[in-house]
Write a protein that holds these residues in place. Structure first.
Motif, PDB file in Angstrom:
ATOM      1  N   ILE A   1       0.864  -1.183   0.000  1.00 28.76           N
ATOM      2  CA  ILE A   1       0.000   0.000   0.000  1.00 28.76           C
ATOM      3  C   ILE A   1       0.903   1.237   0.000  1.00 28.76           C
ATOM      4  CG2 ILE A   1      -1.642   1.361   1.369  1.00 28.76           C
ATOM      5  CD1 ILE A   1      -2.779  -1.284   2.414  1.00 28.76           C
ATOM      6  N   PRO A   2       0.752   2.144  -0.961  1.00 28.89           N
ATOM      7  CA  PRO A   2       1.648   3.306  -1.009  1.00 28.89           C
ATOM      8  C   PRO A   2       1.267   4.433  -0.059  1.00 28.89           C
ATOM      9  CG  PRO A   2       0.194   3.325  -2.904  1.00 28.89           C
ATOM     10  CD  PRO A   2      -0.089   2.050  -2.165  1.00 28.89           C
ATOM     11  N   PHE A   3       0.060   4.385   0.489  1.00 33.99           N
ATOM     12  CA  PHE A   3      -0.415   5.476   1.336  1.00 33.99           C
ATOM     13  C   PHE A   3      -0.042   5.241   2.797  1.00 33.99           C
ATOM     14  CE2 PHE A   3      -3.410   5.649  -2.302  1.00 33.99           C
ATOM     15  CZ  PHE A   3      -3.161   6.952  -2.702  1.00 33.99           C
ATOM     16  N   PHE A   4       0.300   6.340   3.473  1.00 34.84           N
ATOM     17  CA  PHE A   4       0.660   6.314   4.888  1.00 34.84           C
ATOM     18  C   PHE A   4      -0.575   6.601   5.739  1.00 34.84           C
ATOM     19  CE2 PHE A   4       5.487   7.385   4.813  1.00 34.84           C
ATOM     20  CZ  PHE A   4       5.691   6.383   3.887  1.00 34.84           C
ATOM     21  N   PRO A   5      -0.607   6.149   6.993  1.00 38.72           N
ATOM     22  CA  PRO A   5       0.457   5.453   7.715  1.00 38.72           C
ATOM     23  C   PRO A   5       0.421   3.919   7.600  1.00 38.72           C
ATOM     24  CG  PRO A   5      -1.235   6.162   9.260  1.00 38.72           C
ATOM     25  CD  PRO A   5      -1.691   6.592   7.896  1.00 38.72           C
ATOM     26  N   THR A   6      -0.474   3.363   6.783  1.00 42.61           N
ATOM     27  CA  THR A   6      -0.603   1.909   6.695  1.00 42.61           C
ATOM     28  C   THR A   6       0.572   1.261   5.979  1.00 42.61           C
ATOM     29  OG1 THR A   6      -2.979   2.301   6.475  1.00 42.61           O
ATOM     30  CG2 THR A   6      -2.215   0.068   6.108  1.00 42.61           C
ATOM     31  N   ALA A   7       1.250   1.974   5.106  1.00 37.26           N
ATOM     32  CA  ALA A   7       2.264   1.399   4.219  1.00 37.26           C
ATOM     33  C   ALA A   7       3.317   0.582   4.971  1.00 37.26           C
ATOM     34  CB  ALA A   7       2.948   2.510   3.428  1.00 37.26           C
ATOM     35  N   TYR A   8       3.563  -0.613   4.470  1.00 41.31           N
ATOM     36  CA  TYR A   8       4.717  -1.411   4.889  1.00 41.31           C
ATOM     37  C   TYR A   8       5.146  -2.271   3.713  1.00 41.31           C
ATOM     38  CZ  TYR A   8       1.763  -5.624   5.498  1.00 41.31           C
ATOM     39  OH  TYR A   8       0.925  -6.696   5.295  1.00 41.31           O
ATOM     40  N   HIS A   9       6.311  -2.911   3.836  1.00 42.93           N
ATOM     41  CA  HIS A   9       6.877  -3.623   2.689  1.00 42.93           C
ATOM     42  C   HIS A   9       7.333  -5.018   3.078  1.00 42.93           C
ATOM     43  CE1 HIS A   9       8.804  -4.145  -1.182  1.00 42.93           C
ATOM     44  NE2 HIS A   9       9.893  -4.553  -0.570  1.00 42.93           N
ATOM     45  N   GLU A  10       7.274  -5.928   2.102  1.00 43.40           N
ATOM     46  CA  GLU A  10       7.839  -7.270   2.237  1.00 43.40           C
ATOM     47  C   GLU A  10       8.530  -7.638   0.935  1.00 43.40           C
ATOM     48  OE1 GLU A  10       4.516  -9.741   3.214  1.00 43.40           O
ATOM     49  OE2 GLU A  10       4.594  -9.261   5.357  1.00 43.40           O
TER      50      GLU A  10
END
Length: 390
Positions: free
Chosen positions: A166-175
């Motif tokens: 998800i590119p939107f903050f604050p939800t964004a995280y990466h794997e």
């Protein structure tokens, strides 16, 4: 249409990999330049990491705070203004979030309070982590008390069923391997389609045609960036990110094709229609790709909140057929942890029952009651009436 964000995701296993932040920053600047050369405005570039529990796990509370300060110094030296530390998934780490937010200025983070259960986890049918939900409620309350106007909660949300990318903050995280995604500001195109439409069906058809045409242009540029800079392209999050401009308010766009104001009968139907369009466009989509209704980030939504044409229960109902959940919703400063927890659990229940990503970014306003006005001092927020949670 504007590019709200180019968000690059990196995975860290330890702070020895700090160079990945520099590499992501360099990529973002090159990608921004390529897009701007095609005539588009890029509002922000952002970096998101995997869960900070994974690369700060062996540290004490004081060491974690010291390390995030070091990371922030690195970011500031690279002119990075938006950086997500990913999420916390344990009560003891969720409890540290107020300290992180209080001691930094550019960091965003979140808490995981639920996921759709896998087939092998029948014993956890609800999929909700109630302990995490309650701890997240404590975090929301504490952040509101320790930041001016409660603004610190702009940097935090609780979520359920949200995937990486998800590119939107604050939800964004990466794997996984480094990749990038694009988030857009599309409300001007919705207003354009709805202004010329004759009812909801015509609006749906017109919006689909406009979005297909415009998003294919963005995707073509993104694919060029991916090939040229050798970074994987994850897709476009087609969510209707808000604008503070009156002519681009999603609430006022609704009112072009409904008999009444946002929140009146017909709002739910239009919300469902918008989601159908956003998920059916002929480009690679990622993230929420749904309707955002951030109360304090849209002048029309704030105006209708002031007129009390809708409430939190309505917003949850709209989430059942659309976007990202409850976003920038102002609530009384004296709200109890129990009531915040209940709101979070309602959101998580919808996310898991409907197998969709939802989040909650709530703003308890210190010293203010339901019906009073917020008094934010932020270029990102518009003031509105505080919601009643009774």
């Amino acid at each position: 249409m504007k590019i709200r964000t180019i968000t690059t995701g990196i995975s860290l296993s330890s702070l020895k990999e700090i160079d990945k932040i520099k590499q992501a920053s360099e990529f973002n600047q090159q990608a921004k330049l390529i897009i701007e050369e095609q005539g588009y405005e890029v509002q922000t570039t952002r970096i998101a990491t995997n869960s900070w529990e994974e690369y700060l796990h062996a540290l004490s509370k004081s060491e974690i705070i010291n390390q995030v300060k070091i990371i922030e110094e690195v970011c500031e030296n690279l002119n990075i203004n938006f950086f997500s530390l990913g999420y916390a998934s344990k009560p003891e780490t969720i409890a540290l979030i107020p300290e992180i937010i209080k001691n930094t200025s550019i960091f965003y983070t979140s808490s995981k309070i639920g996921d759709t259960p896998k087939e092998s986890l029948r014993e956890r049918l609800s999929g909700i982590n109630f302990e995490n939900a309650r701890e997240s409620a404590k975090v929301i309350q504490r952040i509101s008390q320790e930041s001016k106007y409660g603004y610190g909660n702009f940097h935090f949300c609780a979520w359920a069923n949200c995937q990486s990318g998800i590119p939107f903050f604050p939800t964004a995280y990466h794997e996984g391997e480094t990749s990038f995604a694009i988030g857009l500001e599309l409300c001007d195109l919705v207003m354009q389609a709805f202004s010329d439409a004759n009812g909801i069906l015509d609006a749906e058809e017109k919006l689909k045609l406009i979005l297909d045409k415009e998003l294919r242009k963005i995707e073509a540029i993104a694919q060029i960036i991916s090939e040229k800079l050798a970074i994987e392209y994850k897709g476009i999050d087609t969510s209707l990110a808000p604008s503070l401009g009156k002519e681009e308010s999603i609430a006022f766009a609704y009112e072009k094709i409904m008999d009444g104001k946002f929140g009146n009968q017909g709002t739910l139907a239009i919300s469902g229609m918008l989601t159908r369009v956003l998920k059916s466009v002929s480009v690679k989509i990622c993230g929420y790709s749904g309707l955002m209704l951030p109360v304090c980030e849209d002048v029309g939504l704030a105006a209708r909140a002031n007129e009390q044409t809708y409430n939190i229960t309505n917003l949850l109902a709209y989430s059942a057929v659309c976007g990202c959940g409850l976003d920038t919703v102002p609530i009384p400063g004296n709200i109890t942890i129990e009531k915040i927890t209940a709101i979070l659990i309602d959101m998580a229940t919808l996310a898991i029952k409907l197998d969709k990503p939802l989040s909650a970014r709530l703003f308890p306003i210190p010293g203010k009651k339901a019906g009073e006005m917020t008094a934010f001092d932020s270029p990102y927020l518009v003031d509105c009436r505080i919601f009643n949670v009774e």
